[in-house]
Design a protein around this motif. Sequence first.
Motif, short mmCIF file in Angstrom:
data_model
loop_
_atom_site.label_atom_id
_atom_site.label_comp_id
_atom_site.label_asym_id
_atom_site.label_seq_id
_atom_site.Cartn_x
_atom_site.Cartn_y
_atom_site.Cartn_z
N UNK A 272 0.83 -1.21 0.00
CA UNK A 272 0.00 0.00 0.00
C UNK A 272 0.87 1.26 0.00
N UNK A 273 1.96 1.20 0.74
CA UNK A 273 2.86 2.35 0.76
C UNK A 273 3.42 2.59 -0.66
N UNK A 274 3.75 1.51 -1.35
CA UNK A 274 4.27 1.64 -2.73
C UNK A 274 3.22 2.25 -3.65
N UNK A 275 1.99 1.75 -3.55
CA UNK A 275 0.93 2.23 -4.44
C UNK A 275 0.68 3.72 -4.23
N UNK A 276 0.82 4.17 -2.99
CA UNK A 276 0.53 5.58 -2.69
C UNK A 276 1.82 6.41 -2.62
N UNK A 277 2.86 5.92 -3.23
CA UNK A 277 4.18 6.58 -3.24
C UNK A 277 4.63 7.00 -1.85
N UNK A 278 4.41 6.14 -0.89
CA UNK A 278 4.90 6.38 0.47
C UNK A 278 4.09 7.37 1.27
N UNK A 279 2.95 7.84 0.72
CA UNK A 279 2.21 8.90 1.43
C UNK A 279 1.22 8.37 2.46
N UNK A 280 0.78 7.13 2.27
CA UNK A 280 -0.28 6.64 3.16
C UNK A 280 0.09 5.32 3.83
N UNK A 281 -0.37 5.21 5.08
CA UNK A 281 -0.14 3.97 5.83
C UNK A 281 -1.45 3.24 6.03
N UNK A 282 -1.35 1.92 6.02
CA UNK A 282 -2.58 1.15 6.22
C UNK A 282 -2.38 0.10 7.30
N UNK A 283 -3.45 -0.20 8.03
CA UNK A 283 -3.49 -1.41 8.84
C UNK A 283 -4.94 -1.88 8.87
N UNK A 284 -5.13 -3.10 9.34
CA UNK A 284 -6.52 -3.57 9.46
C UNK A 284 -6.73 -4.17 10.83
N UNK A 285 -8.02 -4.31 11.18
CA UNK A 285 -8.37 -4.92 12.46
C UNK A 285 -9.46 -5.94 12.20
N UNK A 286 -9.30 -7.11 12.81
CA UNK A 286 -10.34 -8.12 12.74
C UNK A 286 -11.26 -7.89 13.94
N UNK A 287 -12.51 -7.59 13.67
CA UNK A 287 -13.48 -7.38 14.75
C UNK A 287 -14.26 -8.67 14.96
N UNK A 288 -14.14 -9.21 16.15
CA UNK A 288 -14.83 -10.47 16.39
C UNK A 288 -15.99 -10.27 17.34
N UNK A 289 -16.99 -11.11 17.18
CA UNK A 289 -18.14 -11.05 18.08
C UNK A 289 -17.84 -11.77 19.39
N UNK A 290 -16.65 -12.36 19.48
CA UNK A 290 -16.24 -12.94 20.77
C UNK A 290 -14.92 -12.29 21.21
N UNK A 291 -14.70 -12.13 22.51
CA UNK A 291 -13.45 -11.50 22.94
C UNK A 291 -12.25 -12.40 22.59
N UNK A 292 -11.24 -11.81 21.96
CA UNK A 292 -10.06 -12.59 21.59
C UNK A 292 -8.86 -12.07 22.34
N UNK A 293 -8.46 -12.80 23.37
CA UNK A 293 -7.32 -12.35 24.17
C UNK A 293 -6.04 -12.92 23.58
N UNK A 294 -6.01 -14.26 23.47
CA UNK A 294 -4.82 -14.91 22.92
C UNK A 294 -5.15 -15.36 21.50
N UNK A 295 -4.83 -14.47 20.53
CA UNK A 295 -5.33 -14.66 19.18
C UNK A 295 -4.76 -15.87 18.45
N UNK A 296 -3.61 -16.35 18.90
CA UNK A 296 -3.01 -17.46 18.16
C UNK A 296 -3.21 -18.80 18.85
N UNK A 297 -3.98 -18.78 19.93
CA UNK A 297 -4.19 -20.02 20.67
C UNK A 297 -5.59 -20.57 20.38
N UNK A 298 -5.62 -21.68 19.64
CA UNK A 298 -6.90 -22.25 19.22
C UNK A 298 -7.80 -22.60 20.40
#
Length: 365
Positions: A210-236
């Motif tokens: 995304x930084x490349x596409x916007x010539x370094x002008x913009x930053x992106x991140x995302x968030x997964x919103x879950x309907x259940x509380x996720x404390x330890x996200x990598x622990x099944x």
Amino acid sequence: MFLKRLVLVNFRNLEDLSWNPHRGINIITGDNAQGKTNLLEAINFCTSGASFRTSREREMVRQGADFLKINSLMEKNGSQYEISVEMAKDSKLEFKLNGLKQVKNKLFQPGMSVSFTPSDLDLVRGNPAGRRRWMDAELCCFEARYIYNMQNYNRVLTQKNNLLREKIKTSGYNEILETFNTQLADYGSRIIHARLSQLGRLSSMLKNVYRDITSGKEDIYFKYFSSIPLVDKLNLNAIKKSFLDTMMEKNSEEKFKRQSLVGPHRDDLNFFVNNMDARHFCSRGQQRSIVLALKISVINVYRLEYGEYPVLLMDDVLLELDESRQAGMTGLFELPLQVFITSTALPENFPADYRAVKITNGQLT
Ligand SMILES: Nc1ncnc2c1ncn2[C@@H]1O[C@H](COP(=O)(O)OP(=O)(O)O)[C@@H](O)[C@H]1O
Ligand SMILES: [Mg+2]
């Protein structure tokens, strides 16, 4: 993955077509309703065994014809193989690998092609269901047993919702509900776990692209919103426990509202550009850049998974991306990647070499 030869007989309006596409970028031009999308659909079919347009395969047989044939020569990791598909009137599709009959499930791996169509352009601002579909179909498709878990989760979810709609007096109601919840927690936690681990893998790649596409002008991140509380996200197990606990907490509310309220079917993925929620604060152009960056990132994820790039199919989206966004694809077009782009007109100032063909009334010219 490269498509070296494609022969179509009676594939929609493509009555008799034979083509040796270019190894790099192919731009397919033509007026409306000439067969551009049909051609991409055929390529999609011989790389995935599925159509991006329909699940009713019989629709693909040319009207008035009583059979369909697709023959393709593919190259993957240096070896060539031939895939052919045939459908005779009133019978099922038949697949062959190098001339020998093969069952569809053994023939195709997920992630051999990535398609980018106008409906993808609404991914960021559209509804959560579209983003969940994207995670399921494109991001997690090659995770072991993901599709199996999804199918089972959806089956149990339907059963649970049917039960919740029935009268609480149904005999064994609470016990049946508990069984459904246990099964949902089992399949659903695996789905959430797979989504989170694939998203984790995608995150830094997406930031860079995304930084490349916007010539370094913009930053992106995302968030997964879950309907259940996720404390330890990598622990099944932790996800599963949280899922079960939340269903217990919501038990009376679910009974009252007569529907299932928590689980991966309620989750969402949201994007933030320069810390602002992209659904509400980004322009249409920025939202398109996000989708483009996602597609490019997924292509890279598949490359890591399989050691080779998938085929990229872009249907009618090129002219929707302005010149600066097309220029943002330069890095992509420098990769050893085969691309098929349909467009009503040739683009001006296209940032890479390409070969163009024109399609008129189902014939290549
Ligand atoms: N099964 C079929 N048999 C014959 N023609 C079909 C079939 N399915 C679609 N078509 C026709 O194919 C034509 C071209 O479709 P399409 O590839 O979507 O055009 P475009 O060049 O605009 O992308 C349309 O006119 C459509 O009616
Ligand atoms: Mg089209």
